[in-house]
Enzyme design. Structure first.
Site, PDB file in Angstrom:
ATOM      1  N   ALA A 206       0.799  -1.229   0.000  1.00 45.82           N
ATOM      2  CA  ALA A 206       0.000   0.000   0.000  1.00 45.82           C
ATOM      3  C   ALA A 206       0.827   1.273   0.000  1.00 45.82           C
ATOM      4  O   ALA A 206       0.281   2.358   0.180  1.00 45.82           O
ATOM      5  CB  ALA A 206      -0.917  -0.002   1.231  1.00 45.82           C
TER       6      ALA A 206
ATOM      7  N   ASN B 110       2.263  -3.729   7.754  1.00 45.57           N
ATOM      8  CA  ASN B 110       3.271  -4.283   6.856  1.00 45.57           C
ATOM      9  C   ASN B 110       4.067  -3.176   6.171  1.00 45.57           C
ATOM     10  O   ASN B 110       5.233  -3.370   5.813  1.00 45.57           O
ATOM     11  CB  ASN B 110       2.609  -5.173   5.802  1.00 45.57           C
ATOM     12  CG  ASN B 110       2.188  -6.521   6.353  1.00 45.57           C
ATOM     13  OD1 ASN B 110       2.946  -7.206   7.023  1.00 45.57           O
ATOM     14  ND2 ASN B 110       0.952  -6.907   6.077  1.00 45.57           N
TER      15      ASN B 110
ATOM     16  N   HIS C 211      -0.724   6.622   4.590  1.00 48.76           N
ATOM     17  CA  HIS C 211       0.673   6.371   4.929  1.00 48.76           C
ATOM     18  C   HIS C 211       1.496   7.545   4.424  1.00 48.76           C
ATOM     19  O   HIS C 211       1.448   7.876   3.229  1.00 48.76           O
ATOM     20  CB  HIS C 211       1.187   5.084   4.282  1.00 48.76           C
ATOM     21  CG  HIS C 211       0.386   3.862   4.612  1.00 48.76           C
ATOM     22  ND1 HIS C 211       0.423   3.262   5.851  1.00 48.76           N
ATOM     23  CD2 HIS C 211      -0.476   3.140   3.860  1.00 48.76           C
ATOM     24  CE1 HIS C 211      -0.378   2.211   5.848  1.00 48.76           C
ATOM     25  NE2 HIS C 211      -0.936   2.119   4.661  1.00 48.76           N
TER      26      HIS C 211
END
Length: 269
Positions: A121, A190, A220
């Site tokens: 991602a 992750n 993020h």
């Protein structure tokens, strides 16, 4: 000159949940040239609707030359080395398992199969890996923001759980490094391990995990600086409706990696 022909990669897909279903459907519909779905591995009966035979892990190793992990960090720890020593390649989606440096070292040393990691991602990892060749970065920071319910963990004390469940605005859940955060949030962070893989140092990546009840998107933000430049990557994804702990884009990142391994031309590497 006669064009080279490649045999399709025989893919064994481990995991039939939010990520695996999208990846498996694309393979079954032949949307990844050069890759064919050979079998599925899951700890639950998949029934007649599965697009390929459900087999044991051992049988998958016999049938396949590429194993795709889409089932969580535990699968990487339990089976990763066995895949590689059996001669199959391994594509890992749950990069958080690599917060265990001993495991990471064993996987990188194992063979004759080869291990690969999908960026999942977050973007910019290829650039960070290139910059790393110029020298260490001074700072690398990651801030991950998700819905509170996706971050609840068994180890959390009652006070923190209450703060998460009653939050009306952003709540800082944890700060640490890419060494310890993925182990505390095995299904949700992750990205921290992926950034650390790119820069080559678990301890160099400072991670901040934030819960926000208004977070329609999972976000993020990677910020890095060094002697050769400064870098910022800010991504916001819709969560997967079936599993809000992961982003909807993740299985498509896996499919992009699969296409590269299968030899699709035109890929940005």
């Amino acid at each position: 000159m006669t064009p080279r022909t490649r045999l399709p990669r025989k893919v064994g897909l481990v995991g039939w949940a939010a990520i695996g279903r999208v990846v498996g459907a694309a393979l079954a519909e032949h949307r990844v040239p050069g890759a064919a779905l050979e079998c599925l591995v899951d700890n639950r009966p998949l029934g007649e609707g599965a697009p390929a035979p459900q087999v044991t892990f051992e049988e998958a190793l016999q049938r396949c030359d590429l194993i795709v992990e889409a089932a969580g960090q535990g699968v990487v720890r339990a089976w990763g080395e066995r895949v590689l020593t059996a001669g199959a390649d391994l594509l890992i989606a749950s990069t958080g398992a690599l917060a265990d440096e001993d495991l990471a070292a064993r996987l990188l040393a194992a063979g004759p199969g080869r291990v690969y990691f999908t960026g999942g991602a977050v973007g910019g990892l290829d650039l960070l890996q290139a910059v790393r060749a110029l020298g260490p970065l001074h700072t690398v920071e990651l801030t991950t923001t998700k819905l509170p319910g996706t971050l609840e963990q068994p180890w959390m004390e009652k006070e923190l759980l209450t703060r998460l469940r009653t939050a009306t605005g952003p709540v800082e859940v944890m700060t640490g490094t890419a060494r310890d955060v993925p182990t505390r949030f095995p299904r949700s962070t992750n990205v921290a391990a992926s950034v650390a893989l790119a820069v080559g140092d678990l301890d160099a990546v400072r991670v901040r995990v934030v819960a926000d009840p208004a977070a329609r998107h999972t976000r993020h933000v990677v910020e890095a600086s060094g002697p050769h430049g400064t870098y910022r990557f800010d991504v916001a994804h819709l969560p997967d409706p079936g599993n809000p702990a992961t982003s909807r884009v993740v299985p498509h990142a896996v499919l992009r990696s699969l296409a590269a391994l299968a030899g699709r031309t035109g890929q940005i590497l």
